[in-house]
Design a protein around this motif. Structure first.
Motif, short mmCIF file in Angstrom:
data_model
loop_
_atom_site.label_atom_id
_atom_site.label_comp_id
_atom_site.label_asym_id
_atom_site.label_seq_id
_atom_site.Cartn_x
_atom_site.Cartn_y
_atom_site.Cartn_z
N GLU A 48 -2.91 13.31 3.58
CA GLU A 48 -2.44 12.42 2.43
C GLU A 48 -1.02 12.20 2.27
O GLU A 48 -0.30 11.36 2.20
CB GLU A 48 -2.84 12.68 0.88
N ARG A 49 -0.41 13.57 2.26
CA ARG A 49 0.89 13.69 2.22
C ARG A 49 1.70 13.11 3.31
O ARG A 49 2.83 12.48 3.40
CB ARG A 49 1.52 15.45 1.88
N GLY A 50 1.04 13.42 4.50
CA GLY A 50 1.76 12.72 5.75
C GLY A 50 1.90 11.18 5.63
O GLY A 50 2.84 10.40 5.89
N ILE A 51 0.69 10.75 5.22
CA ILE A 51 0.80 9.10 4.89
C ILE A 51 1.78 8.84 3.73
O ILE A 51 2.64 7.71 4.19
CB ILE A 51 -0.53 8.64 4.25
N VAL A 52 1.97 9.52 2.77
CA VAL A 52 2.98 9.26 1.74
C VAL A 52 4.28 9.41 2.45
O VAL A 52 5.47 8.43 2.31
CB VAL A 52 2.87 10.22 0.81
N LEU A 53 4.65 10.47 3.20
CA LEU A 53 5.87 10.72 3.80
C LEU A 53 6.31 9.15 4.65
O LEU A 53 7.41 8.83 4.85
CB LEU A 53 5.87 11.93 4.88
N ARG A 54 5.29 9.20 5.64
CA ARG A 54 5.67 7.74 6.47
C ARG A 54 5.84 6.66 5.63
O ARG A 54 6.49 5.80 6.17
CB ARG A 54 4.31 7.81 7.41
N LEU A 69 0.42 1.10 1.24
CA LEU A 69 0.20 2.31 1.88
C LEU A 69 -0.03 3.80 1.06
O LEU A 69 -0.83 4.37 1.46
CB LEU A 69 1.40 2.77 2.93
N LEU A 70 0.72 3.64 -0.15
CA LEU A 70 0.23 4.93 -1.07
C LEU A 70 -1.31 4.48 -1.57
O LEU A 70 -1.86 5.92 -1.76
CB LEU A 70 1.37 4.82 -2.32
N GLY A 71 -1.81 3.37 -1.45
CA GLY A 71 -2.89 3.08 -2.09
C GLY A 71 -3.99 2.99 -1.24
O GLY A 71 -4.45 3.93 -0.21
N VAL A 72 -4.72 1.75 -1.33
CA VAL A 72 -6.09 1.44 -0.10
C VAL A 72 -5.44 1.37 1.20
O VAL A 72 -6.34 1.66 1.90
CB VAL A 72 -6.60 0.41 -0.79
N GLY A 73 -4.35 1.04 1.44
CA GLY A 73 -3.75 0.71 2.81
C GLY A 73 -3.46 -0.61 2.99
O GLY A 73 -3.29 -1.46 2.04
N ARG A 74 -2.92 -1.10 4.17
CA ARG A 74 -2.02 -2.19 4.46
C ARG A 74 -2.56 -2.84 5.76
O ARG A 74 -2.78 -2.28 6.62
CB ARG A 74 -0.64 -1.99 4.50
N ALA A 117 -1.25 5.30 -10.86
CA ALA A 117 -0.21 6.32 -11.79
C ALA A 117 0.48 7.27 -10.70
O ALA A 117 1.62 7.52 -10.80
CB ALA A 117 -1.18 6.96 -12.71
N GLN A 118 -0.27 7.71 -9.79
CA GLN A 118 0.07 8.60 -8.79
C GLN A 118 1.31 7.91 -7.95
O GLN A 118 2.28 8.44 -7.77
CB GLN A 118 -0.94 9.02 -7.76
N SER A 119 0.96 6.67 -7.52
CA SER A 119 1.68 5.85 -6.66
C SER A 119 3.14 5.50 -7.61
O SER A 119 4.15 5.60 -6.97
CB SER A 119 1.22 4.50 -6.36
N ASP A 120 3.00 5.28 -8.85
CA ASP A 120 4.15 5.18 -9.74
C ASP A 120 5.20 6.40 -9.49
O ASP A 120 6.46 6.54 -9.60
CB ASP A 120 3.84 5.06 -11.33
N VAL A 121 4.37 7.61 -9.58
CA VAL A 121 5.38 8.82 -9.38
C VAL A 121 6.32 8.73 -8.18
O VAL A 121 7.43 9.00 -8.12
CB VAL A 121 4.77 10.25 -9.58
N ILE A 122 5.44 8.73 -7.01
CA ILE A 122 6.26 8.49 -5.79
C ILE A 122 7.24 7.33 -5.62
O ILE A 122 8.64 7.61 -5.30
CB ILE A 122 5.22 8.35 -4.57
N MET A 123 6.93 6.01 -6.29
CA MET A 123 7.67 4.95 -6.10
C MET A 123 9.02 5.42 -6.86
O MET A 123 10.25 5.24 -6.80
CB MET A 123 7.08 3.75 -6.85
N GLY A 124 8.52 6.19 -8.13
CA GLY A 124 9.86 6.75 -8.91
C GLY A 124 11.01 7.35 -8.13
O GLY A 124 12.00 7.33 -8.38
#
Lengths: 503, 503
Positions: free
Chosen positions: A204-210, A226-231, A247-254
């Motif tokens: 999951e973290r790998g996908i977040v980084l990319r 990409l942070l959520g269901v995919g694209r 909510a999780q995605s909000d943190v990353i986007m923040g």
């Protein structure tokens, strides 16, 4: 000597992905390396040159670029001895892996901290593409054995000094600093990293980084997908997402959008985002310390800034990460305007030496992509495009080669680049064509008649070319481009013409 | 990032036959390459840098050193595509084979003649020995496309200028010139070469060449034995001879001993020896032309001489051959005096490009063994042994890192090499030990007390070391090696101390 009589003729080609560099391409790079080495030296770094070849075992598999997972090395096996198989050897793919080996090998003799710079080619066994070569130059500086943020701050400052030294003026570059620990803190807060079980959710973290790295290209919505269901992209291909909640995605986007107008404000915003994560708070402390040190040294946000959107290399480094980007626009191969982009990057990697020694040794360093930096200066027209050609002494009488060699010897001793035409002298036109192709500033002619009268003819080829170009132009019309002078005044006259051309 | 958890720790070692270069070893070589490039440039040669990697097909098997018949290359096979096997690639083993490839590939775009220099490492896959490495630097200059003896004479002159430029004074070197065609003429006269059937008796000629090359070691009798029936060495091993008659051997021995006091006398003697051989006479004409051109340029036999005993490379080259030897004595690893020997060599090789194009293109060039030249200068004590270390600003108070960074920033901006101590500052003794290991000229100390009083302590470490060495010596006893100055006078005082040390 074996004569390859019956074999077909070999193809005269560089291997795929390799190229030749001619004239000014070579000398401009040599001058740039020398300028960079000068700055690195002034900062207290010592030179190190390792061999191009390492054992595969020592190199390890630590290619830093997460976006090139298939990047490989050029490797081969040595001949064995008796039953014993030979070692596998490979060309270095960067300067960091050999540094780790050197430090582990010589650590008892080296100063501690060990500060070294290294410059030279590295090799990557990957698919070549347009403008993408399998051999290119890097110029690195690293401090091994220091945990101090002073070491990181200093490398950022040095990077700024270096870019200005090689001809990138202030305002045309920006150095961005981020920190891996802050990202880890954000991951913790977002619930995709558990400090008690750090290996879980690695995919999951790998996908977040990319995803973060693609913000520029995909925009906020694309990254969110990409942070959520995919694209699904324009071609219909589907990329799996990290499966994060809104909510999780909000943190990353923040985190990605945490940059504020000042370093202090950015640091404050990051501190909010990582609240509760020990690692995250340590990372923010580190960023703050670097920002303070840089401010004390006079390196303001016009040169170096804290920027949480820098993720390139975050998968590899363990603390501060920095990247130098050129901010001016160039035209790409399709004629579109774009920013030139990154020319250098680095960061802290505290566990590279551990592979060899079992001990953790803190280290931080930067790598400048010299070929990219040269390309940038060339694109901006700030690079000398050609080397001045030699004065060419033409050969009017093959039997008097000694006279002509004496002329060039006289010119060379005066520090003037010069040569006798060494091709077949029969066709005088070819001699002048040669001088033209070499970019010669001056040609010298001494035929039998001149020899008898003790004179030489000196042609100003630069002026001659101008006159030819603008034949009707009043300015040039009456200026002679050929002069007859006594032989013993040749050197003075050539000097005078060269000085005039230099104006 | 993959973690190599379960694999055993890699060995931190360079591959066999490779080594690392530290500090002054790197910078001294870079300065030497730059000095050589300066001379080559002045002579009209243009820079060329080919990649380290070539196809094996393009490289061919043209290792120039006849005494290393098993010398090989480092080679590997590329991944194939589908059914098609990948190309074999290899590291270049010299600069000449890539030049031949470049010239064949780009000949329509290059000036003609094409004059280029190239510098960089080359690789030989051979058994490493003491002081014998598998990667070393070469620095070549070649003129391709000129049949003129002017090209050869010029390279000899350039070689003399280059040696003097890098610090070998006149009298400490000699450049020797010979000619392959003269040797072939002598072979014809001795009856071991038949112009109508040039491939016959190749084995005999090989033995003759190797015998001539051993004159220094075996003496006249040993060489005579090898020319004749063969020779038993001290260990009892028997080496087959070329089977020449006494009369035949006389001709060969006469060639080796043809050197006279002047170039003209040597040329006259050689002309006698090759009388009747067309090739031999052409070779003597070439030698005479080179001698005349050099004399006209002021390069007398104190710098460049005709010497028929030079055979190294005669098996490879097709016309003139030249070799630069350093004539001063050094002590070898066993403490015995010996002459340093050869540092550069070259010659004319008219058929290297033919492999690619089918056309014969005349070419001549020289290769300087840069690492050997550096070793020679080091042996003579003419090489800087170390780089001056940085001024070290010590860390008395970890919280005031910004103050210390501001100090080094001030020094660096004044062009002074400086750094803050970046290791763990707890133990002050370690900081001074570090400064000592770096060869620092000056250390700066600003503790809390100094900060309060607005001063810094400046230690002259060079003087301090002298005082420590000669503690009872009157000269040093009363001279202080530590100074307290106001903070705003730090830069001036450091400058003053550095200038004093430079005296």
């Amino acid at each position: 000597m074996a004569k390859p009589k019956k074999t077909p003729r070999p193809k005269a080609e560089t291997p795929k992905g390799f190229r030749d560099y001619f004239g000014a391409e070579v000398t401009a790079r040599a001058e740039m390396l020398q300028a960079i080495a000068g700055v690195y030296h002034r900062y207290g770094f010592d030179a190190l040159e390792t061999s191009a070849v390492e054992t595969v075992e020592a190199l390890g598999k630590f290619l830093p670029d997460v976006d090139r997972p298939n990047a490989g090395v050029f490797a081969w096996q040595e001949d064995g001895e008796g039953e014993k198989p030979g070692d596998w050897l490979a060309l270095r793919y960067d300067m960091t892996a050999p540094l780790a080996r050197v430090y582990a090998q010589h650590r008892n003799d080296l100063p501690n901290p060990y500060r070294r710079y290294a410059m030279g080619p590295v090799w990557r066994n990957e698919k070549p593409g347009p403008g993408r070569f399998r051999q290119f130059y890097q110029c690195d500086a690293d401090t091994v054995g220091s945990a101090s943020m002073g070491a990181d701050a200093e490398i950022c400052a040095m990077l700024a000094d270096t870019l200005e030294e090689v001809g990138i003026p202030r305002g045309d570059y920006i150095i961005r600093v981020n920190n891996r620990k802050v990202l880890n803190g954000v991951m913790e807060v977002a619930g995709v990293l558990d400090p008690a079980n750090p290996d879980a959710m690695e995919a999951e973290r790998g996908i977040v980084l990319r995803a973060i790295d693609k913000l520029d290209r995909l925009g906020v919505d694309g990254v969110r997908a990409l942070l959520g269901v995919g694209r699904k992209d324009d071609s219909g291909d589907f990329t799996d997402g990290a499966g994060l909640s809104d909510a999780q995605s909000d943190v990353i986007m923040g985190f990605m959008q945490a940059k504020r107008d000042s370093g202090a404000a950015t640091v404050a915003r990051l501190r909010e985002l990582v609240a509760g994560s020990q690692t995250g708070e340590a990372g923010v402390d580190e960023l703050e310390e670097i920002a303070d040190l840089l401010a004390a040294g006079g390196y303001g946000p016009d040169r170096i800034e804290i920027d949480p959107s820098v993720v390139r290399g975050l998968g590899y480094y363990t603390g501060p990460v920095y990247e130098a980007e050129l901010t001016f626009e160039i035209f790409d191969e399709k004629g579109r305007k774009r920013q030139f982009g990154s020319v250098a990057g680095g960061g802290r990697y505290d566990d590279l030496v551990r592979r060899f020694t079992g001990q953790e040794v803190p280290a931080t360093g930067v790598s400048i992509g010299v070929d990219r930096l040269l390309a940038a200066l060339t694109a901006k027209g700030r690079m000398q495009q050609s080397v001045q050609g030699p004065v060419v002494v033409t050969v009017m009488d093959r039997a008097r080669m000694a006279d002509y060699q004496a002329m060039v010897a006289e010119l060379r001793q005066a520090g003037i680049r010069a040569e006798v035409y060494l091709g077949n002298p029969k066709n005088f036109g070819n001699q002048l064509k040669y001088a033209d192709k070499r970019g010669s500033p001056v040609a010298i002619i001494e035929g039998g008649d001149e020899k008898e009268r003790g004179v030489v003819q000196i042609k100003d080829l630069i002026l001659g070319a101008k006159i030819a170009e603008t034949a009707t132009h009043e300015e040039w019309k009456d200026r002679p481009s050929q002069f007859e002078v006594p032989r013993d005044q040749m050197l003075d006259k050539v000097r005078e013409i060269l000085e005039g051309q230099g104006k």
